[in-house]
Structures are given as C-alpha cells and as structure tokens.
Design a protein around this motif. Structure first.
Motif, PDB file in Angstrom:
ATOM      1  N   ASP A  44       0.791  -1.269  -0.096  1.00 10.15           N
ATOM      2  CA  ASP A  44       0.005   0.302  -0.086  1.00 10.15           C
ATOM      3  C   ASP A  44       0.675   1.292  -0.088  1.00 10.15           C
ATOM      4  OD1 ASP A  44       0.783   0.011   2.309  1.00 10.15           O
ATOM      5  OD2 ASP A  44      -1.200  -1.215   3.316  1.00 10.15           O
ATOM      6  N   ARG A  45       1.569   1.090   0.509  1.00  7.35           N
ATOM      7  CA  ARG A  45       3.338   2.399   0.200  1.00  7.35           C
ATOM      8  C   ARG A  45       2.561   3.379   1.075  1.00  7.35           C
ATOM      9  NH1 ARG A  45       4.310   3.157  -6.656  1.00  7.35           N
ATOM     10  NH2 ARG A  45       3.626   1.469  -7.138  1.00  7.35           N
ATOM     11  N   VAL A  46       2.785   2.949   2.245  1.00  5.00           N
ATOM     12  CA  VAL A  46       1.789   3.324   3.436  1.00  5.00           C
ATOM     13  C   VAL A  46       3.148   4.531   3.744  1.00  5.00           C
ATOM     14  CG1 VAL A  46       1.555   3.919   5.098  1.00  5.00           C
ATOM     15  CG2 VAL A  46       0.055   2.404   4.234  1.00  5.00           C
ATOM     16  N   GLN A  47       4.570   4.031   3.522  1.00  6.73           N
ATOM     17  CA  GLN A  47       5.696   4.815   3.326  1.00  6.73           C
ATOM     18  C   GLN A  47       6.208   5.427   2.714  1.00  6.73           C
ATOM     19  OE1 GLN A  47       7.743   1.184   5.675  1.00  6.73           O
ATOM     20  NE2 GLN A  47       7.880   1.974   7.099  1.00  6.73           N
ATOM     21  N   THR A  48       6.634   6.765   3.171  1.00  2.25           N
ATOM     22  CA  THR A  48       7.246   7.405   1.865  1.00  2.25           C
ATOM     23  C   THR A  48       8.919   7.319   1.726  1.00  2.25           C
ATOM     24  OG1 THR A  48       7.328   9.475   3.562  1.00  2.25           O
ATOM     25  CG2 THR A  48       4.686   9.169   1.908  1.00  2.25           C
ATOM     26  N   PHE A  49       9.735   7.509   0.585  1.00  2.00           N
ATOM     27  CA  PHE A  49      10.896   7.444   0.622  1.00  2.00           C
ATOM     28  C   PHE A  49      10.927   8.510  -0.474  1.00  2.00           C
ATOM     29  CE2 PHE A  49       9.864   3.480   2.440  1.00  2.00           C
ATOM     30  CZ  PHE A  49      10.866   3.064   3.109  1.00  2.00           C
ATOM     31  N   GLU A  50      12.167   8.794  -0.628  1.00  2.00           N
ATOM     32  CA  GLU A  50      12.749   9.567  -1.509  1.00  2.00           C
ATOM     33  C   GLU A  50      13.190   9.084  -2.854  1.00  2.00           C
ATOM     34  OE1 GLU A  50      15.215  13.284   0.707  1.00  2.00           O
ATOM     35  OE2 GLU A  50      14.521  11.984   2.668  1.00  2.00           O
ATOM     36  N   ARG A  51      13.872   8.310  -2.333  1.00  2.00           N
ATOM     37  CA  ARG A  51      14.079   7.569  -4.078  1.00  2.00           C
ATOM     38  C   ARG A  51      13.816   5.756  -3.849  1.00  2.00           C
ATOM     39  NH1 ARG A  51      14.963  11.846  -5.217  1.00  2.00           N
ATOM     40  NH2 ARG A  51      16.439  12.855  -5.760  1.00  2.00           N
ATOM     41  N   GLN A  83      27.525  -0.059 -10.812  1.00  2.00           N
ATOM     42  CA  GLN A  83      25.511   0.581 -10.897  1.00  2.00           C
ATOM     43  C   GLN A  83      25.612   0.979  -9.687  1.00  2.00           C
ATOM     44  OE1 GLN A  83      23.140  -1.341 -13.501  1.00  2.00           O
ATOM     45  NE2 GLN A  83      24.280  -3.387 -13.504  1.00  2.00           N
ATOM     46  N   VAL A  84      25.816  -0.105  -7.883  1.00  4.39           N
ATOM     47  CA  VAL A  84      26.154   0.363  -6.952  1.00  4.39           C
ATOM     48  C   VAL A  84      26.563   1.318  -6.618  1.00  4.39           C
ATOM     49  CG1 VAL A  84      25.930  -0.261  -4.341  1.00  4.39           C
ATOM     50  CG2 VAL A  84      25.092  -1.763  -6.528  1.00  4.39           C
ATOM     51  N   GLU A  85      27.823   1.150  -7.348  1.00  7.01           N
ATOM     52  CA  GLU A  85      28.267   2.933  -6.727  1.00  7.01           C
ATOM     53  C   GLU A  85      28.423   4.044  -6.645  1.00  7.01           C
ATOM     54  OE1 GLU A  85      32.296   1.320  -7.964  1.00  7.01           O
ATOM     55  OE2 GLU A  85      32.787  -0.519  -6.211  1.00  7.01           O
ATOM     56  N   GLU A  86      28.301   4.283  -8.657  1.00  7.26           N
ATOM     57  CA  GLU A  86      27.016   4.866  -9.239  1.00  7.26           C
ATOM     58  C   GLU A  86      25.731   5.207  -8.851  1.00  7.26           C
ATOM     59  OE1 GLU A  86      26.307   3.967 -12.739  1.00  7.26           O
ATOM     60  OE2 GLU A  86      28.877   3.936 -13.689  1.00  7.26           O
ATOM     61  N   VAL A  87      24.661   4.558  -8.510  1.00 10.39           N
ATOM     62  CA  VAL A  87      23.864   5.057  -7.399  1.00 10.39           C
ATOM     63  C   VAL A  87      24.166   6.041  -6.610  1.00 10.39           C
ATOM     64  CG1 VAL A  87      21.641   4.467  -6.431  1.00 10.39           C
ATOM     65  CG2 VAL A  87      22.080   3.197  -9.133  1.00 10.39           C
ATOM     66  N   TRP A  88      24.865   4.949  -5.396  1.00 10.37           N
ATOM     67  CA  TRP A  88      25.561   5.681  -4.150  1.00 10.37           C
ATOM     68  C   TRP A  88      26.174   7.242  -4.718  1.00 10.37           C
ATOM     69  CZ3 TRP A  88      23.846   5.434   0.418  1.00 10.37           C
ATOM     70  CH2 TRP A  88      24.925   5.869   1.193  1.00 10.37           C
ATOM     71  N   ALA A  89      26.859   7.167  -5.801  1.00 12.76           N
ATOM     72  CA  ALA A  89      27.523   8.612  -5.794  1.00 12.76           C
ATOM     73  C   ALA A  89      25.942   9.585  -5.721  1.00 12.76           C
ATOM     74  CB  ALA A  89      28.280   8.642  -6.928  1.00 12.76           C
ATOM     75  N   VAL A  90      24.981   9.589  -6.763  1.00 13.44           N
ATOM     76  CA  VAL A  90      23.824  10.182  -7.311  1.00 13.44           C
ATOM     77  C   VAL A  90      23.269  10.188  -6.105  1.00 13.44           C
ATOM     78  CG1 VAL A  90      22.060  10.321  -7.634  1.00 13.44           C
ATOM     79  CG2 VAL A  90      23.898   9.626  -9.723  1.00 13.44           C
ATOM     80  N   LEU A  91      23.550   9.533  -5.042  1.00 18.40           N
ATOM     81  CA  LEU A  91      21.667   9.614  -3.696  1.00 18.40           C
ATOM     82  C   LEU A  91      23.411  10.478  -2.228  1.00 18.40           C
ATOM     83  CD1 LEU A  91      20.894   5.748  -3.358  1.00 18.40           C
ATOM     84  CD2 LEU A  91      19.644   7.827  -4.266  1.00 18.40           C
ATOM     85  N   THR A  92      24.704  10.480  -2.632  1.00 13.84           N
ATOM     86  CA  THR A  92      25.251  11.571  -1.815  1.00 13.84           C
ATOM     87  C   THR A  92      25.448  12.593  -2.262  1.00 13.84           C
ATOM     88  OG1 THR A  92      27.280   9.912  -2.385  1.00 13.84           O
ATOM     89  CG2 THR A  92      25.935   9.143  -0.691  1.00 13.84           C
TER      90      THR A  92
END
Length: 208
Positions: A132-139, A197-206
C-alpha cells in the motif's frame, strides 16, 4: 508587530527504498550499499522476527492459516505458507495484513533512531510496489534481471520451474518496477558490473 519565527523542521535521514522481484539480487545489492557506508535495514529479516514463535504476528498467522504451515517447534514453514498464498490472492492479502503493519512499525522506529548525518538510509522492501506504500521514500532503487535468470535463481533455491514461474507471476513484472524506479541495478551480468552500478547510484544519492 512581533514576528514569530517559524519552527524549524527537524532534520531527518534521507530515505531510500530498495526493491525488486524474487531472486533479482536484492540481498547482494543491499550488502554492497552497506559496504559503501549506507545504514541498511531488511524488511524480510523483520518479517521473520515477527513471524517467529512469540513474535507480534505469530498468533494471527496461526489463527488464519492453521497448524499445517508450522513445524513441531512452532516455527513457520515459509515454503508451505508460500504454496498457499501464491495460489490464493486473498490468502496473500491476509498474510500481508497480518505481517506488514508490524514490519512498517519496526522500520519507522529504525529510521527514527538514525542520525541524519549518517547519510541516505537504505531499506529493502521486496513487495514495496505490491503493497500500500504507506511509508514514503525519497528515492526508489530497483534490482532487475532477465526472466530466464530469475527463474534459474529461484530453481536453485529448491523450487520446480513451475513453482518458480508461479511465484514470479504473483509479483509486479520487473519491467514495470523498473519503469517506476529512480534507479535500476541490473544483476544478471558479472558481479563487478553490479558493483559498478551500485557505486554510481550511491554517488548520486550522496550528492550534497
């Protein structure tokens, strides 16, 4: 005229959800984010805790599904329960209604205890899109692989190909999850490629 200074909004940790279909590499990807410094939480681990004897959801599960899906020591037989719920949409909905509120509560408590300076917090929720996506997430980060790889991985866990395809079909297709994601990590290539790919995503998130 006296001006009242608006109250400051308390800082909170940045919330990121990691999701994906069965056997698409969520656990490995979560571990890689943790190695990069992300605080991590796995909804599956919480679910196992609340489903265990004396857990918050145990008695409700026993009442709803009966003793046949529990072993002699009172522990839930997840494979037997899976055979029930993946062939009965109402049973699956009942299972989620019994377990998910406790899981959400535990996740919220974990997030609230984090220091905002700790960086983005990664929460693995396998059925995020199906819930139900009650919890909200930014990404939203989705793990993905092609169907043949996914089926093979489920079979490696001891299921028949028919059982594997049945479980996969009970979830939202990977293509749709990827379409709704902010980031997609493909896990059907070499580990080094997944790591990149994980490193690239982490770079964007941080990024500040």
């Amino acid at each position: 005229m006296v001006k009242t200074r608006p109250a400051e909004t308390p800082a909170r940790v940045r919330r990121v959800v990691l999701t994906g279909g069965i056997a698409t590499g969520k656990s490995y990807t979560l571990q890689r984010f943790a190695m990069l410094g992300a605080p991590t939480c796995d909804a599956d681990d919480i679910a196992r805790t609340v489903q265990a004897p004396n857990g918050a959801a145990w008695s409700g599960l026993r009442d709803r599904f009966g003793p046949d899906v529990f072993d002699a020591s009172g522990h839930l037989n997840r494979r037997m329960l899976g055979a029930v719920v993946f062939s009965d949409p109402q049973a699956l909905a009942d299972l989620n209604a019994l377990v998910h509120p406790h899981v959400r509560q535990a996740i919220e408590h974990w997030l609230a205890e984090l220091d905002p300076a700790s960086g983005p917090a990664m929460v693995a929720i396998p059925l995020y899109f199906e819930g139900d996506r009650v919890q909200t997430f930014e990404r939203v980060v989705v793990t993905a692989c092609d169907l043949s790889t996914q089926v093979a991985r489920v079979v490696e866990r001891g299921f028949t190909e028919e059982e594997a395809r049945h479980r996969i079909a009970a979830q939202l297709p990977t293509e749709e999850k990827a379409r709704q994601a902010d980031h997609v990590v493909w896990t059907d290539r070499r580990f080094a490629d997944t790591d990149r790919q994980v490193e690239e995503v982490w770079a964007v998130l941080t990024r500040p």
